[in-house]
Design a protein around this motif. Structure first.
Motif, PDB file in Angstrom:
ATOM      1  N   PHE A 139      38.695  -0.113  29.069  1.00  0.00           N
ATOM      2  CA  PHE A 139      37.390  -0.631  28.684  1.00  0.00           C
ATOM      3  C   PHE A 139      36.723   0.335  27.711  1.00  0.00           C
ATOM      4  O   PHE A 139      36.709   1.545  27.935  1.00  0.00           O
ATOM      5  N   SER A 140      36.178  -0.212  26.625  1.00  0.00           N
ATOM      6  CA  SER A 140      35.433   0.590  25.643  1.00  0.00           C
ATOM      7  C   SER A 140      34.081  -0.042  25.416  1.00  0.00           C
ATOM      8  O   SER A 140      33.935  -1.268  25.492  1.00  0.00           O
ATOM      9  N   SER A 141      33.091   0.796  25.080  1.00  0.00           N
ATOM     10  CA  SER A 141      31.767   0.244  24.767  1.00  0.00           C
ATOM     11  C   SER A 141      30.965   1.204  23.917  1.00  0.00           C
ATOM     12  O   SER A 141      31.242   2.406  23.861  1.00  0.00           O
ATOM     13  N   TYR A 142      29.988   0.620  23.246  1.00  0.00           N
ATOM     14  CA  TYR A 142      28.937   1.354  22.545  1.00  0.00           C
ATOM     15  C   TYR A 142      27.610   0.806  23.021  1.00  0.00           C
ATOM     16  O   TYR A 142      27.478  -0.400  23.247  1.00  0.00           O
ATOM     17  N   PHE A 143      26.617   1.667  23.125  1.00  0.00           N
ATOM     18  CA  PHE A 143      25.230   1.232  23.269  1.00  0.00           C
ATOM     19  C   PHE A 143      24.574   1.423  21.914  1.00  0.00           C
ATOM     20  O   PHE A 143      24.643   2.513  21.335  1.00  0.00           O
ATOM     21  N   LEU A 144      23.954   0.365  21.416  1.00  0.00           N
ATOM     22  CA  LEU A 144      23.248   0.427  20.139  1.00  0.00           C
ATOM     23  C   LEU A 144      21.747   0.452  20.408  1.00  0.00           C
ATOM     24  O   LEU A 144      21.235  -0.363  21.181  1.00  0.00           O
ATOM     25  N   SER A 145      21.070   1.363  19.767  1.00  0.00           N
ATOM     26  CA  SER A 145      19.614   1.478  19.898  1.00  0.00           C
ATOM     27  C   SER A 145      18.962   1.037  18.599  1.00  0.00           C
ATOM     28  O   SER A 145      19.491   1.272  17.503  1.00  0.00           O
ATOM     29  N   PHE A 146      17.799   0.423  18.742  1.00  0.00           N
ATOM     30  CA  PHE A 146      17.019  -0.051  17.608  1.00  0.00           C
ATOM     31  C   PHE A 146      15.710   0.722  17.569  1.00  0.00           C
ATOM     32  O   PHE A 146      15.419   1.518  18.461  1.00  0.00           O
ATOM     33  N   GLU A 147      14.905   0.469  16.561  1.00  0.00           N
ATOM     34  CA  GLU A 147      13.630   1.171  16.424  1.00  0.00           C
ATOM     35  C   GLU A 147      12.793   1.038  17.690  1.00  0.00           C
ATOM     36  O   GLU A 147      12.162   1.984  18.139  1.00  0.00           O
ATOM     37  N   LYS A 148      12.778  -0.161  18.278  1.00  0.00           N
ATOM     38  CA  LYS A 148      12.128  -0.363  19.570  1.00  0.00           C
ATOM     39  C   LYS A 148      12.769  -1.565  20.242  1.00  0.00           C
ATOM     40  O   LYS A 148      13.532  -2.298  19.631  1.00  0.00           O
ATOM     41  N   GLY A 149      12.459  -1.745  21.508  1.00  0.00           N
ATOM     42  CA  GLY A 149      13.017  -2.860  22.257  1.00  0.00           C
ATOM     43  C   GLY A 149      14.297  -2.494  22.979  1.00  0.00           C
ATOM     44  O   GLY A 149      14.709  -1.330  23.005  1.00  0.00           O
ATOM     45  N   PRO A 150      14.924  -3.501  23.589  1.00  0.00           N
ATOM     46  CA  PRO A 150      16.130  -3.236  24.380  1.00  0.00           C
ATOM     47  C   PRO A 150      17.310  -2.789  23.527  1.00  0.00           C
ATOM     48  O   PRO A 150      17.367  -3.047  22.332  1.00  0.00           O
ATOM     49  N   ARG A 151      18.235  -2.123  24.182  1.00  0.00           N
ATOM     50  CA  ARG A 151      19.483  -1.734  23.529  1.00  0.00           C
ATOM     51  C   ARG A 151      20.459  -2.907  23.603  1.00  0.00           C
ATOM     52  O   ARG A 151      20.277  -3.841  24.372  1.00  0.00           O
ATOM     53  N   LEU A 152      21.508  -2.821  22.802  1.00  0.00           N
ATOM     54  CA  LEU A 152      22.579  -3.809  22.803  1.00  0.00           C
ATOM     55  C   LEU A 152      23.870  -3.087  23.151  1.00  0.00           C
ATOM     56  O   LEU A 152      24.238  -2.106  22.495  1.00  0.00           O
ATOM     57  N   GLU A 153      24.523  -3.544  24.211  1.00  0.00           N
ATOM     58  CA  GLU A 153      25.809  -2.960  24.598  1.00  0.00           C
ATOM     59  C   GLU A 153      26.916  -3.845  24.058  1.00  0.00           C
ATOM     60  O   GLU A 153      26.964  -5.045  24.346  1.00  0.00           O
ATOM     61  N   LEU A 154      27.812  -3.255  23.284  1.00  0.00           N
ATOM     62  CA  LEU A 154      29.002  -3.951  22.791  1.00  0.00           C
ATOM     63  C   LEU A 154      30.174  -3.464  23.618  1.00  0.00           C
ATOM     64  O   LEU A 154      30.381  -2.255  23.774  1.00  0.00           O
ATOM     65  N   MET A 155      30.954  -4.409  24.171  1.00  0.00           N
ATOM     66  CA  MET A 155      32.021  -4.055  25.113  1.00  0.00           C
ATOM     67  C   MET A 155      33.330  -4.720  24.694  1.00  0.00           C
ATOM     68  O   MET A 155      33.322  -5.836  24.173  1.00  0.00           O
TER      69      MET A 155
END
Length: 129
Positions: free
Chosen positions: A39-55
């Protein structure tokens, strides 16, 4: 309470990370890898708001949603870019790069100015002012 993150199963993790970082100025953490589950993943952060996890993990079934139809369940998320002009600019830049535009920039009945695009794996994204 607040939404901390949303997650997307991916076929091509690196391509998806590049898309969100390039088009929406997301910042990715260091890639996580679990060798037991492959299993691999990244957490992406934006200027504000929730993060996006790509898996990404072998054996995950493809999503059966049709981009041109609506289905029950989570169907899209919206990214605010701050202005109608930026919605227009970003939509046109994406069109020029061959990204699928599902909905042209417009005012919605509930007052949003938005367009709708598909990421490289067919997830709907509303680009809002």
């Amino acid at each position: 309470m607040f939404i901390e993150h949303l997650a997307i199963w991916c076929t091509d993790l690196e391509k998806m990370k590049t898309f969100y970082c390039s088009w929406f100025n997301a910042t990715a953490n260091t890639k996580y890898f679990n060798p037991v589950k492959n299993f691999s993943s990244y957490f992406l952060s934006f200027e504000k708001g929730p993060r996006l996890e790509l898996m990404e993990m072998p054996g995950i079934s493809n999503n059966l949603n049709d981009l041109l139809k609506q289905y029950k369940g989570l169907i899209h998320f919206a990214v605010s870019v701050g202005s109608a002009e930026e919605v227009n600019r970003l939509t046109e830049a994406m069109r020029a790069k061959g990204i699928t535009i599902l909905g042209e920039p417009r005012f919605t009945g509930d007052g949003y100015y938005e367009s709708v695009v598909a990421d490289p794996e067919g997830n709907r994204i509303e680009i809002t002012a």
